[in-house]
Structure formats: structure tokens, C-alpha cells
Design an enzyme around this catalytic site. Structure first.
Site, PDB file in Angstrom:
ATOM      1  N   GLN A 101       0.736  -0.959  -0.107  1.00  0.00           N
ATOM      2  CA  GLN A 101      -0.050   0.156   0.385  1.00  0.00           C
ATOM      3  C   GLN A 101       1.413   1.384  -0.107  1.00  0.00           C
ATOM      4  O   GLN A 101       1.395   1.160   0.824  1.00  0.00           O
ATOM      5  CB  GLN A 101      -0.940   0.229   1.176  1.00  0.00           C
ATOM      6  CG  GLN A 101      -2.393   0.978   1.171  1.00  0.00           C
ATOM      7  CD  GLN A 101      -2.920   0.928   2.547  1.00  0.00           C
ATOM      8  OE1 GLN A 101      -2.188   1.491   3.738  1.00  0.00           O
ATOM      9  NE2 GLN A 101      -3.832   1.054   2.679  1.00  0.00           N
TER      10      GLN A 101
ATOM     11  N   TYR B 285      -6.093  11.251   3.468  1.00  0.00           N
ATOM     12  CA  TYR B 285      -5.052  11.104   3.307  1.00  0.00           C
ATOM     13  C   TYR B 285      -4.977  12.186   1.861  1.00  0.00           C
ATOM     14  O   TYR B 285      -5.481  12.064   0.897  1.00  0.00           O
ATOM     15  CB  TYR B 285      -3.655  10.011   2.781  1.00  0.00           C
ATOM     16  CG  TYR B 285      -4.060   9.289   4.312  1.00  0.00           C
ATOM     17  CD1 TYR B 285      -2.802   9.187   4.421  1.00  0.00           C
ATOM     18  CD2 TYR B 285      -4.814   8.648   4.843  1.00  0.00           C
ATOM     19  CE1 TYR B 285      -2.059   8.215   5.897  1.00  0.00           C
ATOM     20  CE2 TYR B 285      -4.987   7.562   5.667  1.00  0.00           C
ATOM     21  CZ  TYR B 285      -3.566   7.693   6.607  1.00  0.00           C
ATOM     22  OH  TYR B 285      -3.770   6.622   7.765  1.00  0.00           O
TER      23      TYR B 285
ATOM     24  N   ARG C  50      -9.841  -6.838  10.108  1.00  0.00           N
ATOM     25  CA  ARG C  50     -10.039  -7.335  11.631  1.00  0.00           C
ATOM     26  C   ARG C  50     -10.826  -8.860  11.579  1.00  0.00           C
ATOM     27  O   ARG C  50      -9.817  -9.470  12.782  1.00  0.00           O
ATOM     28  CB  ARG C  50     -11.514  -6.467  12.587  1.00  0.00           C
ATOM     29  CG  ARG C  50     -11.027  -4.534  12.681  1.00  0.00           C
ATOM     30  CD  ARG C  50     -11.932  -3.879  13.417  1.00  0.00           C
ATOM     31  NE  ARG C  50     -12.302  -3.675  11.985  1.00  0.00           N
ATOM     32  CZ  ARG C  50     -14.144  -2.944  12.283  1.00  0.00           C
ATOM     33  NH1 ARG C  50     -14.235  -2.757  13.360  1.00  0.00           N
ATOM     34  NH2 ARG C  50     -14.606  -3.084  11.230  1.00  0.00           N
TER      35      ARG C  50
END
Length: 415
Positions: free
Chosen positions: A102, A172, A349
Site C-alpha cells: 500500500q 490522506y 479485523r
């Protein structure tokens, strides 16, 4: 149960790469590279997902430059990182999975105390979470950042990655250009959504020019960020369509939320205010306990919680495959995503709780994830990301301690 249009466990093509199945380990903060370099711990982390059955695992947040960091210990895509990155990709490949890096630039999420420079934004901005001032990025700096993404993609190729994921989400730097709340520029990078999409399109084009058809290119795109006056689905659909028409991407991973304010919009479920307060400086603990739920946001968890927004994108793209994220925890969810028109399913998760969940679901369709969505794993990013309910991740492996004249006693080894 929805009848699946595609088998989630069958091999599938992602650009030039063949994955053994459609399940992707989504990028999650790792905290396993304290010096900004690959460690054995980081390798073990991703090998666990590979052995557990995922088709592709994602190394979270590799900075395109030193000033692009959002937290300490993040890997900067540079020549010094190459030997460790090669060890990482080789280990994942040996375990049967593909691996993606990433690539990101923090922008407004960065802080001068970390990077040594004032963070950049499309326009002057005060980050409400950190109260950090962000200056307006110049045209020459925009061009430089675009080149940095290209250079980082070349490092990914040299390191043996199968794909790169361009982080166009969570406000971002690239994502903040898409937000009318943050982007108030008057040039051709500001104004209407076509102009505000220019930066991400140019990054994607630069990366595609660098990688050609050697590796896959994914972008993580915000559908909406949960902030009034910021990114919402009507405009993000246009951004997706523009990227799709450019044919620079192999896949879009659809996400929600921001790292600027109300971060629980991305995660949903319990808000671990008390746990966050414990790891904060003393002066911040009481304000966090009092205002934490308001600042972080409260959003109930439900299975497949991004599906309602994400299904809007299925008819909007023609050249680009789609990745569904958010609340995917069992085989039924994989089948539902496939039937809805999604080519891949990303899990975070649930795999942090059980790295072997994919193999378990493949063997037994009735298996259900043990993740409770308590979100206390969020707090562990200040050290070493792990599920707090997994004793081995939290304390280390259990070993037998032999005491002369006594039966063996099992004790945990703390890390």
C-alpha cells in the site's frame, strides 16, 4: 443465503497476477517495523495470513517519501528497505499467497513532530484531530509527489511485490484533493469534481506508466468520509468513473471514513475510549474520556456495512474490478459480495483475530468469525498491532517451563 455468482475460493486474475482465491487481507496498521525496515515479526505477520488461505495480503502504509509518514516506524519505499522487502515477498510467495504494497502520502494526517516538516494539504487546513497546521501544496510539489508514487512503485517491483495499492482514501493527501471541505484551490486541481480528481488520476497514470503490465495496480477510494461538506457518493462515483475510463487501475477497493475526524465511521462498533486514554499523555486522558466518543464518532456495527454504498459503484465501472470491504466475516458474506457483482472481498479485523479464517471457511461454510468488533485492536497500533483476544499475539506462544522435581508448568512468554 444468497446464491453466489462466483466461487470466492476459485483462482482469479487481478491484472497480470493470478490469485488463488478472491479474498484479500486488507491493509491494517502493523507496528512491526519500528526502525522503518522489515522485521522477522512483520514477515511472520503476513506469512500467517498467507498460510491461513488469503489470495493476497497487503502491507500497510508504505510511505512514498519520508515526509509522507503518518506514524512512527512506517516503511519508506527506498533502496535501504529493499533487502527486507524482498525477504518479505519471498516468504509470502513460499506460503502460497500474493502480496501487495500500500503506497501512501499522509498529507493532512502527517505531523511536523514526526516528519520534521509542515504537513501539506490542497489548501491551508487545520487538522481537527491533531490541531496541526497544514500548508498549501505548490504545483511543483504536486508534480514531485506524483513522481514519488511512481518511484515507490518501481521499488515495489524490485522487491518482488505482485501489486501496489494506491491509498486514495481516508483524507490522506490524494483523498484530501477529492474533498471540497479541504480542497479550496482555484487552479485546475480545485473546483468541480473533475478538477479535484485530477491529482489521483495523474498518480494512477504515473504508476501505470512505471509498472506497465508487470504488477497489478489497485486504488483504495473513499466512497464517503462521514464529514459534512466533504466526500460523498455522488462525487466519488464520478471519480471512480474517471479512473475507470483512464484504464490505469486493475481494481478499486471501496472504503469509507477518514483519519482526520470521526474515525469510527470506518470501523463501526465499540468505541475504545478508556483504552485510548490509557496510552495517551496524562494531560490528554481526561479530555479523551469526556469527549472521546464525540470526537471519534459512534456508529453501530452491522455485517457488510459498506455494501449499501458500494453497490452503487457496480454499474459505474467497466474496465476496473471492484473490491468490497467492511463487515465481511463469514462464507455467506463472501457469497453475497460475489452475487452483488464484486470481484474480490477484503477482510481486516476478522483476519487479525483469526489468520486462518479463510481456510476454515473453505473447509466448513458454517464457520463464523470470533471477532467481536470491540475495536480494542485500534489501540494496539501505538505498539504492535494485534487482536487483544488472541493470547498468542498478546502474550507470545505458550511454552512448557520445566522445574526440577516438578511437573512441567505452562507459562506465557511476554513480548
Amino acid at each position: 443465503m444468497t446464491v453466489a455468482a462466483l466461487d470466492p475460493f476459485s483462482p482469479v486474475q487481478l491484472g497480470p497476477v493470478t490469485l488463488r482465491n478472491r479474498v484479500i487481507k486488507a491493509a491494517t496498521s502493523e507496528g512491526r517495523s519500528p526502525q522503518g525496515l522489515v522485521t522477522d515479526d512483520l514477515i511472520d505477520f503476513h506469512v500467517g495470513f498467507a498460510r491461513g488461505g488469503v489470495g493476497l495480503t497487503t502491507v500497510a502504509y508504505c510511505c512514498v517519501s519520508p515526509e509522507a509518514a503518518s506514524a512512527p516506524g512506517q516503511i519508506v519505499m527506498s533502496a535501504s528497505a529493499l533487502p527486507g522487502l524482498r525477504r518479505l515477498t519471498d516468504a509470502v510467495h513460499a506460503s502460497g499467497a500474493a502480496i501487495s504494497a500500500q503506497l501512501g502520502h499522509a498529507g493532512v494526517v502527517a505531523h511536523k513532530r514526526l516528519t520534521g516538516v509542515t504537513p501539506m494539504a490542497p489548501s491551508k487546513f487545520i487538522n481537527p484531530a491533531s490541531m496541526a497546521y497544514c500548508r498549501e501544496i505548490t504545483r511543483s510539489e504536486i508534480a514531485a509527489v506524483i513522481d514519488q508514487f511512481g518511484d515507490a512503485a518501481q521499488i515495489a517491483i524490485d522487491a518482488g511485490f505482485d501489486a501496489v495499492e494506491l491509498h486514495f482514501g481516508h483524507l490522506y493527501l490524494p483523498s484530501s484533493f477529492l474533498s471540497p471541505l479541504i480542497n479550496r484551490r482555484k487552479d485546475d486541481y480545485g473546483g468541480d469534481i473533475d478538477n479535484r480528481s485530477r491529482f489521483v488520476r495523474e498518480i494512477a497514470q504515473r504508476v501505470r506508466d512505471v509498472v506497465g503490465d508487470r504488477i497489478a495496480v489497485i486504488a483504495k477510494l473513499d466512497m464517503d468520509d462521514g464529514l459534512p461538506g466533504s466526500i460523498w457518493i455522488d462525487e466519488s462515483l464520478r471519480t471512480a468513473a474517471l479512473l475507470d475510463a483512464d484504464a490505469t487501475l486493475d481494481a478499486l477497493e471501496l472504503t469509507q471514513g477518514s483519519s482526520v475526524f470521526k474515525p469510527m465511521y470506518l470501523f463501526r462498533g465499540d468505541v475504545p475510549v478508556k483504552e485510548f486514554a490509557k496510552v495517551m499523555p496524562p494531560a490528554m486522558r481526561l479530555p479523551l474520556r469526556v469527549m472521546g466518543k464525540w470526537a471519534m464518532g459512534t456508529y453501530p456495527y452491522e455485517d457488510l456495512y459498506m455494501l449499501a454504498a458500494a453497490r452503487q459503484f457496480v454499474p459505474a465501472v467497466h474496465n476496473t474490478k471492484l473490491i468490497l470491504l467492511g463487515g465481511i466475516t463469514n462464507r455467506d458474506h463472501l457469497d453475497t459480495a460475489a452475487a452483488e457483482g464484486f470481484d474480490f472481498m477484503a477482510m481486516g479485523r476478522a483476519l487479525l483475530r483469526e489468520p486462518g479464517l479463510v481456510n476454515a471457511m473453505k473447509s466448513d461454510p458454517g464457520v463464523r468469525s470470533r471477532c467481536t468488533h470491540n475495536n480494542k485492536c485500534m489501540v494496539t497500533v501505538f505498539g504492535r498491532t494485534h487482536c487483544v483476544l488472541d493470547p498468542e499475539q498478546r502474550y507470545g506462544p505458550v511454552t512448557a517451563l520445566e522445574v526440577p522435581g516438578e511437573p512441567k508448568t505452562v507459562v506465557p512468554l511476554h513480548r
